[in-house]
Design a protein around this motif. Sequence first.
Motif, PDB file in Angstrom:
ATOM      1  N   ILE A   6      20.458  13.618   5.089  1.00 36.45           N
ATOM      2  CA  ILE A   6      19.213  14.126   4.513  1.00 36.45           C
ATOM      3  C   ILE A   6      18.048  13.641   5.366  1.00 36.45           C
ATOM      4  N   GLU A   7      17.068  14.511   5.561  1.00 38.15           N
ATOM      5  CA  GLU A   7      15.933  14.195   6.429  1.00 38.15           C
ATOM      6  C   GLU A   7      14.621  14.543   5.737  1.00 38.15           C
ATOM      7  N   LEU A   8      13.634  13.649   5.858  1.00 40.39           N
ATOM      8  CA  LEU A   8      12.248  13.930   5.476  1.00 40.39           C
ATOM      9  C   LEU A   8      11.496  14.263   6.752  1.00 40.39           C
ATOM     10  N   ARG A   9      10.798  15.405   6.741  1.00 40.94           N
ATOM     11  CA  ARG A   9      10.111  15.832   7.964  1.00 40.94           C
ATOM     12  C   ARG A   9       8.697  16.324   7.663  1.00 40.94           C
ATOM     13  N   PHE A  10       7.736  15.840   8.433  1.00 41.52           N
ATOM     14  CA  PHE A  10       6.361  16.345   8.405  1.00 41.52           C
ATOM     15  C   PHE A  10       6.162  17.200   9.653  1.00 41.52           C
ATOM     16  N   ASP A  11       5.662  18.414   9.479  1.00 41.73           N
ATOM     17  CA  ASP A  11       5.376  19.300  10.597  1.00 41.73           C
ATOM     18  C   ASP A  11       3.881  19.577  10.659  1.00 41.73           C
ATOM     19  N   ASP A  12       3.186  18.919  11.597  1.00 38.39           N
ATOM     20  CA  ASP A  12       1.755  19.142  11.856  1.00 38.39           C
ATOM     21  C   ASP A  12       0.948  19.098  10.560  1.00 38.39           C
ATOM     22  N   VAL A  13       1.102  18.023   9.828  1.00 37.59           N
ATOM     23  CA  VAL A  13       0.497  17.894   8.497  1.00 37.59           C
ATOM     24  C   VAL A  13      -0.930  17.369   8.587  1.00 37.59           C
ATOM     25  N   THR A  14      -1.833  18.079   7.923  1.00 34.16           N
ATOM     26  CA  THR A  14      -3.179  17.591   7.653  1.00 34.16           C
ATOM     27  C   THR A  14      -3.320  17.496   6.144  1.00 34.16           C
ATOM     28  N   GLU A  32      18.388   9.583   6.463  1.00 29.00           N
ATOM     29  CA  GLU A  32      19.113   8.543   5.735  1.00 29.00           C
ATOM     30  C   GLU A  32      19.588   7.458   6.707  1.00 29.00           C
ATOM     31  N   GLY A  33      19.406   6.207   6.316  1.00 23.36           N
ATOM     32  CA  GLY A  33      19.850   5.093   7.135  1.00 23.36           C
ATOM     33  C   GLY A  33      18.872   4.683   8.198  1.00 23.36           C
ATOM     34  N   GLU A  34      17.828   5.492   8.444  1.00 18.44           N
ATOM     35  CA  GLU A  34      16.831   5.162   9.469  1.00 18.44           C
ATOM     36  C   GLU A  34      15.641   4.448   8.836  1.00 18.44           C
ATOM     37  N   ARG A  35      14.892   3.754   9.670  1.00 22.72           N
ATOM     38  CA  ARG A  35      13.753   2.960   9.187  1.00 22.72           C
ATOM     39  C   ARG A  35      12.522   3.291  10.015  1.00 22.72           C
ATOM     40  N   LEU A  36      11.514   3.827   9.348  1.00 21.93           N
ATOM     41  CA  LEU A  36      10.254   4.178   9.989  1.00 21.93           C
ATOM     42  C   LEU A  36       9.145   3.315   9.423  1.00 21.93           C
ATOM     43  N   GLY A  37       8.349   2.713  10.291  1.00 21.80           N
ATOM     44  CA  GLY A  37       7.214   1.915   9.857  1.00 21.80           C
ATOM     45  C   GLY A  37       5.910   2.653  10.083  1.00 21.80           C
ATOM     46  N   LEU A  38       4.967   2.477   9.166  1.00 21.89           N
ATOM     47  CA  LEU A  38       3.615   3.017   9.312  1.00 21.89           C
ATOM     48  C   LEU A  38       2.645   1.849   9.281  1.00 21.89           C
ATOM     49  N   ILE A  39       1.871   1.695  10.349  1.00 18.78           N
ATOM     50  CA  ILE A  39       0.891   0.614  10.395  1.00 18.78           C
ATOM     51  C   ILE A  39      -0.461   1.159  10.833  1.00 18.78           C
ATOM     52  N   GLY A  40      -1.488   0.375  10.593  1.00 16.33           N
ATOM     53  CA  GLY A  40      -2.855   0.760  10.922  1.00 16.33           C
ATOM     54  C   GLY A  40      -3.813   0.004  10.030  1.00 16.33           C
ATOM     55  N   ALA A  80      11.371  13.771  -6.568  1.00 20.51           N
ATOM     56  CA  ALA A  80      12.125  12.585  -6.976  1.00 20.51           C
ATOM     57  C   ALA A  80      13.565  12.950  -7.327  1.00 20.51           C
ATOM     58  N   ARG A  81      13.742  14.050  -8.029  1.00 24.87           N
ATOM     59  CA  ARG A  81      15.090  14.488  -8.399  1.00 24.87           C
ATOM     60  C   ARG A  81      15.914  14.869  -7.178  1.00 24.87           C
ATOM     61  N   ALA A  82      15.236  15.336  -6.128  1.00 23.47           N
ATOM     62  CA  ALA A  82      15.937  15.735  -4.901  1.00 23.47           C
ATOM     63  C   ALA A  82      16.382  14.540  -4.072  1.00 23.47           C
ATOM     64  N   GLY A  83      15.791  13.342  -4.350  1.00 30.86           N
ATOM     65  CA  GLY A  83      16.228  12.151  -3.634  1.00 30.86           C
ATOM     66  C   GLY A  83      15.154  11.406  -2.878  1.00 30.86           C
ATOM     67  N   ARG A 156      17.662   9.084  -1.433  1.00 28.35           N
ATOM     68  CA  ARG A 156      18.183   9.205  -0.068  1.00 28.35           C
ATOM     69  C   ARG A 156      17.186   8.641   0.935  1.00 28.35           C
ATOM     70  N   ILE A 157      15.897   8.809   0.623  1.00 25.14           N
ATOM     71  CA  ILE A 157      14.809   8.234   1.417  1.00 25.14           C
ATOM     72  C   ILE A 157      13.890   7.505   0.451  1.00 25.14           C
ATOM     73  N   LEU A 158      13.523   6.260   0.778  1.00 26.91           N
ATOM     74  CA  LEU A 158      12.657   5.455  -0.082  1.00 26.91           C
ATOM     75  C   LEU A 158      11.347   5.160   0.638  1.00 26.91           C
ATOM     76  N   LEU A 159      10.231   5.461  -0.030  1.00 26.96           N
ATOM     77  CA  LEU A 159       8.888   5.227   0.492  1.00 26.96           C
ATOM     78  C   LEU A 159       8.345   3.952  -0.129  1.00 26.96           C
ATOM     79  N   LEU A 160       7.986   2.980   0.707  1.00 26.45           N
ATOM     80  CA  LEU A 160       7.553   1.666   0.233  1.00 26.45           C
ATOM     81  C   LEU A 160       6.121   1.411   0.687  1.00 26.45           C
ATOM     82  N   ASP A 161       5.200   1.287  -0.270  1.00 27.07           N
ATOM     83  CA  ASP A 161       3.791   1.113   0.054  1.00 27.07           C
ATOM     84  C   ASP A 161       3.371  -0.342  -0.152  1.00 27.07           C
ATOM     85  N   GLU A 162       3.313  -1.080   0.930  1.00 26.43           N
ATOM     86  CA  GLU A 162       2.899  -2.491   0.951  1.00 26.43           C
ATOM     87  C   GLU A 162       3.617  -3.320  -0.113  1.00 26.43           C
ATOM     88  N   PRO A 163       4.938  -3.375  -0.053  1.00 25.06           N
ATOM     89  CA  PRO A 163       5.694  -4.118  -1.073  1.00 25.06           C
ATOM     90  C   PRO A 163       5.476  -5.625  -1.029  1.00 25.06           C
TER      91      PRO A 163
END
Length: 240
Positions: A6-14, A32-40, A80-83, A156-163
């Motif tokens: 399963i993949e979460l994908r943003f395509d040219d999002v504003t 799934e299984g990958e780890r992406l960090g967002l910093i700034g 959420a129901r989709a994962g 399948r993908i978990l979004l963590l906001d400053e845990p």
Amino acid sequence: MPSTPIELRFDDVTTGYAGVPVVEHLSFRVREGERLGLIGRNGAGKTTTLATAMGLADLMKGRVHFGGHDISGASTFARARAGLGYVPQSRDIFPSLTVEENLLSGLQGRSAATALPEVYALFPRLKERRRNGGTQLSGGEQQMLSVARALVGQPRILLLDEPLEGLAPMVREELMDAIVRMSDQLGVGCVLVEQHVDVVLDFSTDVIVLERGLAAYSGPAVALRQEEELLNRTIGIQKC
């Protein structure tokens, strides 16, 4: 044949709020299984990015895909129901319920007999306090409960906001250890927003650095460590 991750994908999002863009032209993918960090820096658009993935911000341009489907117009509940799992900054637990009752509220149709042992293995402290009410927990325990409640729904993908915000160093280490084990053992993909930059670089495979709503860097975490000028400009004193 093995199933496609399963993949979460943003395509040219504003995206932003009330017609005002906060993040512009953002593209990325995490499986799934990958780890992406967002910093700034504060206000760069990190939380808005997670909110957009969950349908909680105004998508002005581009598309959001999850599991091979365009979910740009889907409700937060449907996502959420989709994962897609989401742990907000607010430690969104039910204070009047016990630890176990909070966990049961997040099952989304799963068997408690399967889900609870799984999260208690990751968070032994919650098992010890399973009969305690939400108001009887420390800040670190509340954050563990917030993450665990998202996990019982089997995202399948978990979004963590400053845990780790506001947690003591020992508790931060304990929580991050559980998140790493969650990713390794359960194969959950993670998008981590965190002010502790070294934690993000240690945890993530790939990192996006947001600067004033734009991606100033998108690539391997290992390579970003060498970009001292970029980190100083975009993170400044927030770099550990």
